[in-house]
Write a protein that holds these residues in place. Structure first.
Motif, mmCIF file in Angstrom:
data_model
loop_
_atom_site.group_PDB
_atom_site.id
_atom_site.type_symbol
_atom_site.label_atom_id
_atom_site.label_comp_id
_atom_site.label_asym_id
_atom_site.label_seq_id
_atom_site.Cartn_x
_atom_site.Cartn_y
_atom_site.Cartn_z
ATOM 1 N N ASP A 134 -8.738 -1.969 -6.428
ATOM 2 C CA ASP A 134 -8.117 -0.944 -7.252
ATOM 3 C C ASP A 134 -6.755 -0.613 -6.648
ATOM 4 O O ASP A 134 -6.678 -0.069 -5.546
ATOM 5 N N LEU A 135 -5.680 -0.938 -7.364
ATOM 6 C CA LEU A 135 -4.328 -0.734 -6.840
ATOM 7 C C LEU A 135 -3.787 0.662 -7.128
ATOM 8 O O LEU A 135 -2.607 0.939 -6.883
ATOM 9 N N TYR A 199 0.262 4.086 1.891
ATOM 10 C CA TYR A 199 -1.001 3.390 2.162
ATOM 11 C C TYR A 199 -1.753 3.137 0.870
ATOM 12 O O TYR A 199 -1.975 4.058 0.072
ATOM 13 N N LEU A 200 -2.148 1.889 0.675
ATOM 14 C CA LEU A 200 -2.960 1.487 -0.472
ATOM 15 C C LEU A 200 -4.386 1.241 0.008
ATOM 16 O O LEU A 200 -4.621 0.358 0.847
ATOM 17 N N ASP A 201 -5.321 2.001 -0.513
ATOM 18 C CA ASP A 201 -6.720 1.873 -0.098
ATOM 19 C C ASP A 201 -7.387 0.759 -0.904
ATOM 20 O O ASP A 201 -8.240 0.995 -1.763
ATOM 21 N N ALA A 202 -6.951 -0.469 -0.621
ATOM 22 C CA ALA A 202 -7.506 -1.654 -1.269
ATOM 23 C C ALA A 202 -7.498 -2.798 -0.267
ATOM 24 O O ALA A 202 -6.528 -2.961 0.482
ATOM 25 N N PRO A 203 -8.547 -3.615 -0.228
ATOM 26 C CA PRO A 203 -8.687 -4.640 0.814
ATOM 27 C C PRO A 203 -7.916 -5.924 0.506
ATOM 28 O O PRO A 203 -8.493 -6.926 0.080
ATOM 29 N N LEU A 204 -6.622 -5.918 0.765
ATOM 30 C CA LEU A 204 -5.798 -7.106 0.536
ATOM 31 C C LEU A 204 -5.760 -8.029 1.751
ATOM 32 O O LEU A 204 -5.302 -9.169 1.643
ATOM 33 N N TYR A 205 -6.228 -7.540 2.895
ATOM 34 C CA TYR A 205 -6.166 -8.313 4.140
ATOM 35 C C TYR A 205 -7.573 -8.660 4.605
ATOM 36 O O TYR A 205 -8.474 -7.817 4.576
#
Length: 291
Positions: A134-135, A199-205
């Motif tokens: 969720d971006l 900060y973006l609370d999304a798992p891109l890494y």
């Protein structure tokens, strides 16, 4: 001149480095240079990196004597030409839109640092499996708030790899060489200079957990750089952000307890065990007084 400089340090990463390079080359954000710093080593990492030079002219390859991750990152920073700086560990992986999303956040919120969530992966086969994200979960933090977030292990973290920085933040800052915990010894200094952190609370890494990683290997003298890194951090916070002292003390205490467990009753670490025990006692007294 590329707008983004991505730095990957490489030391005996032959089984993994190809995946990390491919993850960068597959990015939807294409205006980058990829700087591969091969920090010595004894496997075929150098040859693998060389093979990619022929495939993409955005790749730059640097070879250095083995001096550790911090020195290799600093060498990459010295060579970087981008407006933005990113780092990637040579055994990790990122979503194809990782840099596009984070750079857009930097521009949209006029921030100096953009960071995102991450997932720890122990099974290599699961590294590239798509995770729904969720971006829309975006927060903007001050320097103090950003530093406080680095003490939350499942959020911002003090690793540089789930972040993109404006390059001027590194004009006067380099990673401390010859020690472990160089990330913890640097990120708070960078955040202190930043006007804001998004900060973006999304798992891109995707962070790959290896059994032979530096932090899991047999103890050596470098592990005890933990003391200096944390004492320097506490001194900095006391002067600049005293409200964050309890968070830093709790983090330091947890790290010292884990270090004591790793030392066990091995006689070669008597002096270090004594020092670590005294630090634990000091921190426990301090924290009990803050309750």
């Amino acid at each position: 001149m590329a707008k983004l400089s991505v730095i990957i340090t490489v030391y005996n990463m032959a089984p993994y480095i190809g995946d990390s390079i491919e993850a960068i080359l597959a990015q939807t954000y294409e205006d980058f240079e990829l700087i591969l710093v091969v920090d010595g080593g004894t496997d075929e990492s150098w040859e693998i990196c060389q093979s990619y030079l022929e495939k993409d002219n955005r790749i730059r390859l640097i070879h250095t004597e083995n001096r550790g991750t911090a020195a290799a990152r600093n060498r990459g920073l010295d060579a970087a030409k981008g407006v933005y700086i990113g780092f990637l560990d040579g055994d990790d992986w990122i979503e194809p839109d990782f840099y596009e999303v984070l750079i857009k956040l930097l521009d949209t919120y006029d921030a100096d640092v953009a960071s995102c969530g991450f997932v720890k992966i122990e099974d290599r086969e699961s590294l590239k499996i798509h995770i729904k994200k969720d971006l829309s979960k975006v927060n903007v933090y001050t320097s103090e708030e950003g530093i406080s977030m680095t003490f939350e292990p499942d959020k911002m973290r003090y690793s540089p790899c789930n972040k993109v920085y404006k390059s001027q933040l590194f004009d006067q800052i380099r990673y401390p060489e010859g020690i472990l915990y160089e990330d913890k010894g640097t990120t708070y200094k960078i955040f202190h200079q930043a006007k804001s952190i998004v900060y973006l609370d999304a798992p891109l890494y995707r962070y790959y957990i290896r059994e032979d990683s530096v932090m899991r290997r047999t103890l050596c003298k470098d592990n005890f750089s933990l003391f200096k890194v944390n004492e320097d951090l506490l001194a900095f916070l006391k002067q600049n952000y005293p409200k964050l002292m309890p968070l830093a003390e709790r983090s330091y205490l947890e790290e010292c307890r884990k270090l004591l467990e790793r030392m066990g009753d091995h006689t070669e670490w008597e002096e270090e065990r004594f020092k670590c025990s005294r630090i634990v006692e000091r921190l426990e007294r301090t924290m009990s007084g803050n309750i």
